[in-house]
Design a protein around this motif. Structure first.
Motif, PDB file in Angstrom:
ATOM      1  N   LYS A  78      22.601  -4.916 -38.489  1.00 52.77           N
ATOM      2  CA  LYS A  78      23.864  -4.233 -38.198  1.00 52.77           C
ATOM      3  C   LYS A  78      24.917  -4.218 -36.409  1.00 52.77           C
ATOM      4  CE  LYS A  78      21.681  -0.251 -41.067  1.00 52.77           C
ATOM      5  NZ  LYS A  78      21.042   1.161 -40.693  1.00 52.77           N
ATOM      6  N   ASN A  79      24.467  -4.901 -36.236  1.00 53.84           N
ATOM      7  CA  ASN A  79      25.019  -5.651 -35.227  1.00 53.84           C
ATOM      8  C   ASN A  79      24.824  -4.568 -34.330  1.00 53.84           C
ATOM      9  OD1 ASN A  79      25.255  -8.318 -36.337  1.00 53.84           O
ATOM     10  ND2 ASN A  79      27.744  -8.154 -36.484  1.00 53.84           N
ATOM     11  N   THR A  80      23.890  -4.390 -34.291  1.00 55.20           N
ATOM     12  CA  THR A  80      23.628  -2.898 -33.225  1.00 55.20           C
ATOM     13  C   THR A  80      22.145  -2.859 -32.549  1.00 55.20           C
ATOM     14  OG1 THR A  80      24.973  -1.687 -34.843  1.00 55.20           O
ATOM     15  CG2 THR A  80      23.829  -0.262 -33.487  1.00 55.20           C
ATOM     16  N   VAL A  81      22.670  -2.362 -31.324  1.00 53.26           N
ATOM     17  CA  VAL A  81      21.131  -1.857 -30.173  1.00 53.26           C
ATOM     18  C   VAL A  81      21.177  -0.366 -29.801  1.00 53.26           C
ATOM     19  CG1 VAL A  81      23.057  -2.397 -27.575  1.00 53.26           C
ATOM     20  CG2 VAL A  81      20.302  -2.524 -27.856  1.00 53.26           C
ATOM     21  N   TYR A  82      20.320   0.378 -29.922  1.00 53.03           N
ATOM     22  CA  TYR A  82      19.811   1.416 -30.027  1.00 53.03           C
ATOM     23  C   TYR A  82      19.148   1.198 -28.169  1.00 53.03           C
ATOM     24  CZ  TYR A  82      20.666   1.774 -34.971  1.00 53.03           C
ATOM     25  OH  TYR A  82      21.311   0.781 -36.347  1.00 53.03           O
ATOM     26  N   LEU A  83      19.274   2.485 -27.707  1.00 55.23           N
ATOM     27  CA  LEU A  83      18.506   3.520 -25.955  1.00 55.23           C
ATOM     28  C   LEU A  83      18.085   4.818 -27.470  1.00 55.23           C
ATOM     29  CD1 LEU A  83      17.036   2.924 -23.465  1.00 55.23           C
ATOM     30  CD2 LEU A  83      19.315   3.152 -23.136  1.00 55.23           C
ATOM     31  N   GLN A  84      16.750   4.628 -26.880  1.00 56.67           N
ATOM     32  CA  GLN A  84      16.056   6.183 -27.019  1.00 56.67           C
ATOM     33  C   GLN A  84      16.057   6.887 -25.950  1.00 56.67           C
ATOM     34  OE1 GLN A  84      15.441   7.880 -29.965  1.00 56.67           O
ATOM     35  NE2 GLN A  84      15.071   9.155 -29.012  1.00 56.67           N
TER      36      GLN A  84
END
Length: 131
Positions: A78-84
């Motif tokens: 998804k070409n996405t990075v996340y920060l929880q």
């Protein structure tokens, strides 16, 4: 060129959680080939490193101030990075920026931690934690 667009910021009470996302795009940009990072900048302070993730997600590195509370992940499909972000504190209040490194660290576990190791930045998303 690469475009990075952050989302998910907002106002939350201390102890609460937020999940930031950073979507990457670009005609010649290969997301799965680069390490990604999150930085933050509070009013009157310099932009500081928060966390980085290697090109394949196999390695991460956290600033001591967020270790155990924040979790970075990426979805290369998804070409996405996340920060929880969990257990948020008022001192986490800042504008959060995602950043992309050059493809020099592909096929390694290196997680760049300096601002100078990133060449593309998003516009930032505001996170405000009330006490």
């Amino acid at each position: 060129q690469v475009q990075l667009v952050e989302s998910g910021g907002g106002l939350v009470q201390a102890g609460g959680s937020l999940r930031l996302s950073c979507a990457a795009s670009g005609r010649t940009f290969t997301f799965r080939g680069v390490a990604m990072g999150w930085f933050r900048q509070a009013p009157g302070k310099e932009r500081e490193f928060v966390v980085a993730i290697s090109w394949n997600g196999g390695s991460t590195y956290y600033a001591d101030s967020v270790k155990g509370r924040f979790t970075i992940s990426r979805d290369n499909a998804k070409n996405t990075v996340y920060l929880q972000m969990n257990s948020l504190k008022p001192e986490d209040t800042a504008v959060y920026y995602c950043a992309a490194s050059p493809p020099w660290y592909r096929d390694s576990d290196y997680t760049p931690r300096s601002r100078t190791e990133y060449y593309a930045w998003g516009q930032g998303t505001q996170v405000t934690v009330s006490s």
